[in-house]
Motif scaffolding. Structure first.
Motif, PDB file in Angstrom:
ATOM      1  N   UNK A 133       0.728  -1.234  -0.409  1.00 54.81           N
ATOM      2  CA  UNK A 133      -0.108   0.118   0.474  1.00 54.81           C
ATOM      3  C   UNK A 133       1.099   1.203  -0.176  1.00 54.81           C
ATOM      4  N   UNK A 134       2.123   1.482   0.171  1.00 52.95           N
ATOM      5  CA  UNK A 134       3.108   2.568   1.129  1.00 52.95           C
ATOM      6  C   UNK A 134       3.696   2.870  -0.202  1.00 52.95           C
ATOM      7  N   UNK A 135       4.050   1.765  -0.836  1.00 51.55           N
ATOM      8  CA  UNK A 135       4.632   1.591  -2.377  1.00 51.55           C
ATOM      9  C   UNK A 135       3.513   2.534  -3.351  1.00 51.55           C
ATOM     10  N   UNK A 136       2.648   1.485  -3.642  1.00 51.01           N
ATOM     11  CA  UNK A 136       1.736   1.905  -4.807  1.00 51.01           C
ATOM     12  C   UNK A 136       0.657   3.718  -4.479  1.00 51.01           C
ATOM     13  N   UNK A 137       0.837   3.949  -3.593  1.00 50.03           N
ATOM     14  CA  UNK A 137      -0.193   5.084  -3.223  1.00 50.03           C
ATOM     15  C   UNK A 137       1.449   5.719  -1.740  1.00 50.03           C
ATOM     16  N   UNK A 138       2.451   6.088  -2.437  1.00 53.91           N
ATOM     17  CA  UNK A 138       3.693   6.811  -1.700  1.00 53.91           C
ATOM     18  C   UNK A 138       3.144   8.921  -1.650  1.00 53.91           C
ATOM     19  N   UNK A 139       2.944   8.580  -2.860  1.00 56.58           N
ATOM     20  CA  UNK A 139       3.054   9.756  -2.905  1.00 56.58           C
ATOM     21  C   UNK A 139       1.572  10.375  -2.916  1.00 56.58           C
ATOM     22  N   UNK A 140       0.335   9.506  -3.342  1.00 56.21           N
ATOM     23  CA  UNK A 140      -1.470  10.376  -1.919  1.00 56.21           C
ATOM     24  C   UNK A 140      -0.874  10.165  -0.908  1.00 56.21           C
ATOM     25  N   UNK A 141      -0.423   9.195  -0.475  1.00 55.56           N
ATOM     26  CA  UNK A 141       0.078   9.237   1.165  1.00 55.56           C
ATOM     27  C   UNK A 141       1.183  10.392   1.617  1.00 55.56           C
ATOM     28  N   UNK A 142       1.890  11.209   0.807  1.00 52.99           N
ATOM     29  CA  UNK A 142       2.500  12.278   0.833  1.00 52.99           C
ATOM     30  C   UNK A 142       3.927  11.470   1.221  1.00 52.99           C
ATOM     31  N   UNK A 143       4.306  10.301   1.610  1.00 50.53           N
ATOM     32  CA  UNK A 143       5.519   9.988   2.526  1.00 50.53           C
ATOM     33  C   UNK A 143       7.496  10.337   1.285  1.00 50.53           C
ATOM     34  N   UNK A 144       7.442  10.625   1.869  1.00 50.45           N
ATOM     35  CA  UNK A 144       9.305  11.368   1.435  1.00 50.45           C
ATOM     36  C   UNK A 144       9.433   9.753   1.018  1.00 50.45           C
ATOM     37  N   UNK A 145      10.241  10.583  -0.069  1.00 49.49           N
ATOM     38  CA  UNK A 145      10.958   8.897  -0.824  1.00 49.49           C
ATOM     39  C   UNK A 145      11.814   8.682  -0.369  1.00 49.49           C
ATOM     40  N   UNK A 146      13.078   9.602   0.272  1.00 57.24           N
ATOM     41  CA  UNK A 146      14.004   8.295   0.904  1.00 57.24           C
ATOM     42  C   UNK A 146      13.289   8.245   2.387  1.00 57.24           C
ATOM     43  N   UNK A 147      12.245   8.615   3.702  1.00 56.89           N
ATOM     44  CA  UNK A 147      11.948   7.999   4.535  1.00 56.89           C
ATOM     45  C   UNK A 147      11.156   6.280   3.604  1.00 56.89           C
ATOM     46  N   UNK A 148      10.769   6.374   2.771  1.00 62.02           N
ATOM     47  CA  UNK A 148       9.608   5.210   1.847  1.00 62.02           C
ATOM     48  C   UNK A 148      10.703   4.050   1.221  1.00 62.02           C
ATOM     49  N   UNK A 149      12.057   5.015   0.995  1.00 63.08           N
ATOM     50  CA  UNK A 149      13.327   3.425   0.778  1.00 63.08           C
ATOM     51  C   UNK A 149      13.559   2.814   1.671  1.00 63.08           C
ATOM     52  N   UNK A 150      13.997   3.920   2.738  1.00 66.11           N
ATOM     53  CA  UNK A 150      14.326   2.837   4.294  1.00 66.11           C
ATOM     54  C   UNK A 150      13.715   2.041   4.643  1.00 66.11           C
ATOM     55  N   UNK A 151      12.130   2.412   4.780  1.00 64.89           N
ATOM     56  CA  UNK A 151      10.823   1.304   5.769  1.00 64.89           C
ATOM     57  C   UNK A 151      10.376   0.799   4.692  1.00 64.89           C
ATOM     58  N   UNK A 152      11.036   0.880   3.526  1.00 69.03           N
ATOM     59  CA  UNK A 152      10.599   0.315   2.293  1.00 69.03           C
ATOM     60  C   UNK A 152      11.175  -1.691   2.485  1.00 69.03           C
ATOM     61  N   UNK A 153      12.475  -1.243   2.771  1.00 70.48           N
ATOM     62  CA  UNK A 153      14.173  -2.165   3.147  1.00 70.48           C
ATOM     63  C   UNK A 153      13.630  -2.980   3.682  1.00 70.48           C
ATOM     64  N   UNK A 154      13.071  -2.299   5.130  1.00 68.71           N
ATOM     65  CA  UNK A 154      12.808  -2.658   6.497  1.00 68.71           C
ATOM     66  C   UNK A 154      11.940  -3.281   6.856  1.00 68.71           C
ATOM     67  N   UNK A 155      11.009  -2.730   6.114  1.00 69.17           N
ATOM     68  CA  UNK A 155       9.327  -3.680   6.202  1.00 69.17           C
ATOM     69  C   UNK A 155       9.445  -4.504   5.529  1.00 69.17           C
ATOM     70  N   UNK A 156       9.968  -4.813   3.906  1.00 66.48           N
ATOM     71  CA  UNK A 156       9.976  -6.146   3.592  1.00 66.48           C
ATOM     72  C   UNK A 156      10.225  -7.345   4.144  1.00 66.48           C
ATOM     73  N   UNK A 157      12.242  -6.652   4.797  1.00 66.37           N
ATOM     74  CA  UNK A 157      12.721  -7.372   4.910  1.00 66.37           C
ATOM     75  C   UNK A 157      12.316  -8.377   6.173  1.00 66.37           C
ATOM     76  N   UNK A 158      11.672  -7.357   7.608  1.00 63.56           N
ATOM     77  CA  UNK A 158      10.955  -8.253   8.632  1.00 63.56           C
ATOM     78  C   UNK A 158      10.416  -8.372   8.048  1.00 63.56           C
ATOM     79  N   UNK A 159       9.066  -8.237   6.996  1.00 63.26           N
ATOM     80  CA  UNK A 159       7.398  -9.309   7.161  1.00 63.26           C
ATOM     81  C   UNK A 159       8.488 -10.215   6.737  1.00 63.26           C
ATOM     82  N   UNK A 160       9.328 -10.387   5.308  1.00 62.03           N
ATOM     83  CA  UNK A 160       9.866 -12.318   5.355  1.00 62.03           C
ATOM     84  C   UNK A 160      10.178 -13.012   6.321  1.00 62.03           C
ATOM     85  N   UNK A 161      11.017 -12.092   6.677  1.00 63.08           N
ATOM     86  CA  UNK A 161      11.648 -13.387   7.893  1.00 63.08           C
ATOM     87  C   UNK A 161      10.564 -13.462   8.664  1.00 63.08           C
ATOM     88  N   UNK A 162       9.548 -12.973   8.855  1.00 61.80           N
ATOM     89  CA  UNK A 162       8.621 -13.546   9.960  1.00 61.80           C
ATOM     90  C   UNK A 162       8.254 -14.502   8.717  1.00 61.80           C
TER      91      UNK A 162
END
Lengths: 440, 141
Positions: A133-162
């Protein structure tokens, strides 16, 4: 796609399909537990399939140049985005089939009562949803690109490990020791790619620093940033390619942004022309010469060099989309290119036309037809005005238009209009090239 | 739409379809001609059996076990009351004596937690398990 690349492209697609299918094929071999009901086993297999696709997602964004070369890295990112939806669909189906067929097996939702591996599975599902959701609608959700990239990697890795924990905890299907080792190694190797991208690659970049040598103002609120290698040979790129730029920051901070090279590819100069459009690009004008930079590149297949057989080229650009085209024109001029070239250059105002004077001068060195199109022309303007459409293209394209190669670079609505105009004029789709720059 | 982007969609959808087909094939080969089973009807359960069923539900036993098709079908408990006596059922429930060595290590560790239940609850659970009859064969079988 040139013929020589087709074989390599097919090979990589085959490897992708094999990587997705491999875990399911492994489930069917060796000591397979007895069936536990059609819907139950279907749900489990869908879960494994979803995980296999999600695992490959890490490889898709690891920027392996050899794998990306036949396609272009922009399309790899597009693939990553689209495959995420299918993978999420499979994982959701895994959950929903059990939820509908056998809700009792899901047990308590409360993490204090539920087994840890069921909580891990639920957490993975929620995290994957958040990531998508945060990737498809990053711009409408007004998520900063740098923050998004960092959180995208962290959340995706955490989700995958879980999710890996969920599979390990449940333990069915991978109860044979060799299957457990195989599955664990297979899944964790994807996570290993994250280590490669976030640690190994930045560490290598540290030994290849660059320095800003010049920040030159251009028309249209754009700046050209010139870089010089510090203690290494620099890089070679093809005209039209791009690189990820880290400016005044550590490569470990993952604050990099993709920009097209605008300089002559054969000159050894590395320059980017960047328009002040966003939070990061607005700071370019304040960058001081001497600032340290890091560069990951080159990437991309948007280059005249890949179409050496073309009888001529047409460039259709809007605003700062002229940056990669400028690299192609400067390179062509330096190489003594004699093939006919057409540049249709769309801007709002005459004063905003980036590289205006140099483009005019290039007409003397190249067989170049230059057509400016202005949305907001001055009163005495006698050239084209309005938007690029089929009629405008028809007025300016030569008779052999169906045999030329077209490079489109600019805002989405402009490239969409240019594409439909070219389709209407009978230009084959394979001759129209552009980068999906929003994807990188 | 564009050529490259169209190809992406085709390949992604194809890989998703391949995954679903393999999953269907897996489920089908694992379960050739399966028919649902039903637990044999027994007499009206006693109060003890009823409270044992409540313990079974409260502890989320269905995440690992199935009864009459409800819950995780990997380890069905249908008919367990015919196969084991109350002492053995107690051992298997809380992983004591011989059961502790026969259970997979991970299962034994989980079952050890049930030793924290009160003896009343364990006895009720054993009574409930003892009441579970064998699944009835479908008439056509």
């Amino acid at each position: 796609m040139p013929d020589r690349s087709f074989g390599r492209a097919a090979l990589w697609v085959g490897i992708y399909l094999l990587l997705v299918a491999a875990p399911l094929l492994a489930l069917l071999t060796g000591d397979v537990p007895a069936g536990a009901g059609f819907w139950w086993d279907l749900s489990m297999a869908l879960g494994f399939a979803g995980m296999a696709m999600l695992g490959v997602q890490f490889a898709l964004t690891a920027r392996f140049r050899r794998a990306a070369a036949p396609f272009g890295i922009d399309i790899i990112y597009y693939f990553h985005r689209y495959a995420a939806l299918v993978a999420l669909g499979l994982v959701l189906a895994h959950f929903l089939v059990i939820r509908i067929d056998n809700v009792a097996a899901l047990g308590a939702i409360d993490p204090r009562q539920a087994p840890w591996y069921m909580t891990a599975g639920r957490a993975a599902l929620v995290l994957f949803l958040i990531v998508v959701v945060t990737s498809l609608w990053r711009k409408p959700l007004r998520i900063d690109y740098d923050h998004w990239r960092l959180w995208h990697a962290l959340l995706a890795t955490t989700a995958f490990l879980a999710a890996v924990g969920h599979i390990e905890g449940v333990g069915h299907y991978i109860n044979a020791p060799w299957k457990r080792v195989l599955w664990t190694a297979y899944t964790l190797s994807w996570v290993g790619l994250i280590v490669h991208v976030r640690l190994v690659k930045p560490w290598r970049m540290l030994s290849r620093p660059w320095q800003v040598t010049e920040v030159r103002p251009e028309r249209g609120n754009a700046w050209t940033l010139a870089l010089a290698p510090t203690g290494h040979a620099g890089l070679r790129f093809a005209p039209g390619q791009f690189g990820w730029l880290t400016l005044g920051d550590s490569p470990f901070h993952v604050r990099e942004h993709p920009f097209s090279f605008s300089s002559d590819a054969d000159s050894g100069r590395v320059e980017f022309t960047i328009k002040a459009l966003g939070d990061f690009t607005r700071t370019i004008k304040d960058v001081r010469p001497g600032t340290t930079a890091y560069l990951d590149g080159p990437y991309g297949v948007f280059s005249t060099d890949r179409h050496a057989e073309a009888p001529g080229f047409v460039f259709i650009v809007g605003g700062v989309g002229s940056a990669p085209i400028m690299s192609m024109l400067r390179t062509a001029a330096a190489r003594g290119e004699r093939r006919p070239l057409v540049l249709i250059c769309a801007n709002d105002r005459w004063d905003d036309v980036i590289f205006r004077e140099e483009l005019d001068a290039l007409r003397g060195r190249l067989n170049l037809k230059l057509v400016h199109v202005l949305a907001d022309p001055p009163p005495d303007w006698e050239g084209e005005c309005g938007w690029i459409d089929a009629a405008l293209l028809d007025r300016h394209l030569p008779a052999n238009r169906r045999h030329l190669d077209y490079f489109l670079c600019g805002p989405g609505p402009m490239t969409d209009a240019a594409q439909s105009g070219l389709h209407g004029l009978g230009v084959p789709i394979a001759r129209i090239h552009f980068e999906l720059f929003d994807m990188v | 739409m564009l050529m490259r982007a169209t190809w992406v969609r085709i390949i992604v959808v194809a890989s998703g379809a391949l995954a679903i087909l393999l999953a269907l094939f897996f489920a089908w080969t694992q379960n050739p001609g399966t028919t649902p089973t039903h637990v044999a009807a027994r007499a009206e359960p006693s109060l003890m059996v009823k409270s044992g069923r409540a313990v079974y539900q409260a502890q989320g036993c269905a995440s690992c076990h199935a009864i009459a098709g409800d819950g995780n079908p990997r380890y069905p408990l249908d008919g367990v009351g015919d196969r084991r006596d109350a002492v053995a059922l107690r051992d298997w429930t809380i992983a004591t004596d011989a059961a502790a060595t026969l259970l997979p290590r991970r299962a034994a560790v989980m079952k050890e937690d049930y030793r924290d239940l009160g003896s009343d609850e364990i006895e009720a659970l054993v009574a409930y398990l003892s009441s579970l009859g064998a699944p009835a064969r479908p008439a056509s079988d």
